[in-house]
Write a protein that holds these residues in place. Structure first.
Motif: not given
Length: 137
Positions: A9-15, A17-38
């Motif tokens: 949906i929105f993102c600035r970064g890499l899963l 790795t860095d930044g954040w993501y806002f996604d929908s998953l294959a099963a219909g989940n709505i997800c927000f991620y924050t990311n750091q190296a590894g």
């Protein structure tokens, strides 16, 4: 919404790795991620929250370490991640796609917005109530 595949949906970064993501998953989940190296943290709805071919208002909020996801003005978070500040990302901001792995949106995204502060639950509900008739929800 195309259920059956991960869509950004929105993102600035890499899963994870860095930044954040806002996604929908294959099963219909709505997800927000924050990311750091590894590492990454996720707050997610239950499967089936996002429904194919259905207009909905989705959003997320983060205050400190708590992230929540919303659908149609209601908190639908089933797993609350402990969100560490994301590693600063120099990557581009994307709407409806991810530069890293595609995940392009299949359909329309109407009036995306980002605030510089956390919206309260009643504000998420008020936005939904004010705009729902614009897309027939």
């Amino acid at each position: 919404l195309l259920v059956g595949a991960m869509r950004t949906i929105f993102c600035r970064g890499l899963l994870a790795t860095d930044g954040w993501y806002f996604d929908s998953l294959a099963a219909g989940n709505i997800c927000f991620y924050t990311n750091q190296a590894g590492f990454q943290q996720v707050s997610t709805s239950a499967a089936g929250a996002a429904v194919i071919n259905t207009w909905m208002l989705v959003g997320f909020t983060r205050s400190g370490a708590t992230g929540k996801v919303y659908k149609n003005g209601v908190d639908v978070t089933s797993v609350v991640g402990v969100h560490v500040n994301p590693l600063t990302s120099a990557r581009e901001f994307h709407i409806g796609t991810s530069d890293a792995h595609g995940n392009s949106w299949s359909g329309y995204i109407w009036r995306p917005r980002i605030w510089s502060r956390q919206l309260a639950a009643d504000e998420m509900q008020a936005i939904f109530e004010m705009e729902r008739s614009l897309v027939g929800v």
